[in-house]
Design a protein around this motif. Structure first.
Motif, PDB file in Angstrom:
ATOM      1  N   HIS A  72       0.765  -1.140   0.067  1.00  0.00           N
ATOM      2  CA  HIS A  72      -0.065   0.140  -0.112  1.00  0.00           C
ATOM      3  C   HIS A  72       0.840   1.347  -0.145  1.00  0.00           C
ATOM      4  O   HIS A  72       1.947   1.276   0.575  1.00  0.00           O
ATOM      5  CB  HIS A  72      -0.805  -0.018   1.130  1.00  0.00           C
ATOM      6  N   HIS A  73       0.353   2.215  -0.701  1.00  0.00           N
ATOM      7  CA  HIS A  73       1.112   3.720  -0.692  1.00  0.00           C
ATOM      8  C   HIS A  73       0.384   4.377   0.496  1.00  0.00           C
ATOM      9  O   HIS A  73      -0.798   4.798   0.480  1.00  0.00           O
ATOM     10  CB  HIS A  73       0.696   4.181  -1.806  1.00  0.00           C
ATOM     11  N   HIS A  95      -5.989  -3.609   3.863  1.00  0.00           N
ATOM     12  CA  HIS A  95      -5.874  -2.749   2.591  1.00  0.00           C
ATOM     13  C   HIS A  95      -7.250  -2.269   2.216  1.00  0.00           C
ATOM     14  O   HIS A  95      -7.491  -0.974   1.865  1.00  0.00           O
ATOM     15  CB  HIS A  95      -5.220  -3.402   1.459  1.00  0.00           C
ATOM     16  N   HIS A 105      -8.806   1.797   2.379  1.00  0.00           N
ATOM     17  CA  HIS A 105      -9.217   2.779   1.332  1.00  0.00           C
ATOM     18  C   HIS A 105     -10.812   2.919   1.364  1.00  0.00           C
ATOM     19  O   HIS A 105     -11.117   3.816   0.673  1.00  0.00           O
ATOM     20  CB  HIS A 105      -8.848   1.973  -0.042  1.00  0.00           C
TER      21      HIS A 105
HETATM   22 ZN   LIG Z   1      -3.587   1.129  -1.191  1.00  0.00          ZN
END
Ligand SMILES: [Zn+2]
Ligand SMILES: [Zn+2]
Length: 103
Positions: free
Chosen positions: A59-60, A85, A89
């Protein structure tokens, strides 16, 4: 590819709504594998809760769309499991507001 070229490319993908092309690139695959390996294929969020869960994705932390310059920066990347994840989001976002922009 230089960093400037990389940022330009990602910005173009964002503009064309084709960010998938980044995630499909060999460049990302290479970085992703390195991060998973360095973080022992372990979900870092579950780890904080004292639970071991195998990580499946990277993940960023600062979202790619907002920070293309950090696309391949290891300190901005985190190995996570699918559930964490998804939560990062989508948590607390009403369903009707869900769209690809969140990724
Ligand atoms: Zn992500
Ligand atoms: Zn997790």
């Amino acid at each position: 590819m230089t960093e400037t070229e990389l940022i330009k490319w990602i910005n173009l993908l964002i503009k064309n709504n084709n960010i998938k092309a980044f995630y499909n690139s060999a460049l990302w695959e290479h970085t992703r594998q390195e991060v998973l390996s360095e973080q022992h294929y372990e979900c870092q969020i579950c780890k904080d809760k004292g639970v071991y869960t195998p990580a499946v994705t990277v993940h960023h932390i600062k979202f790619l769309r907002q920070h293309p310059e950090l696309a391949l920066t290891k300190s901005n990347l985190m190995a996570v499991c699918e559930e964490c994840h998804f939560n990062i989001h989508h948590k607390q976002i009403p369903k009707e507001q869900l769209n690809e922009e969140r990724w």
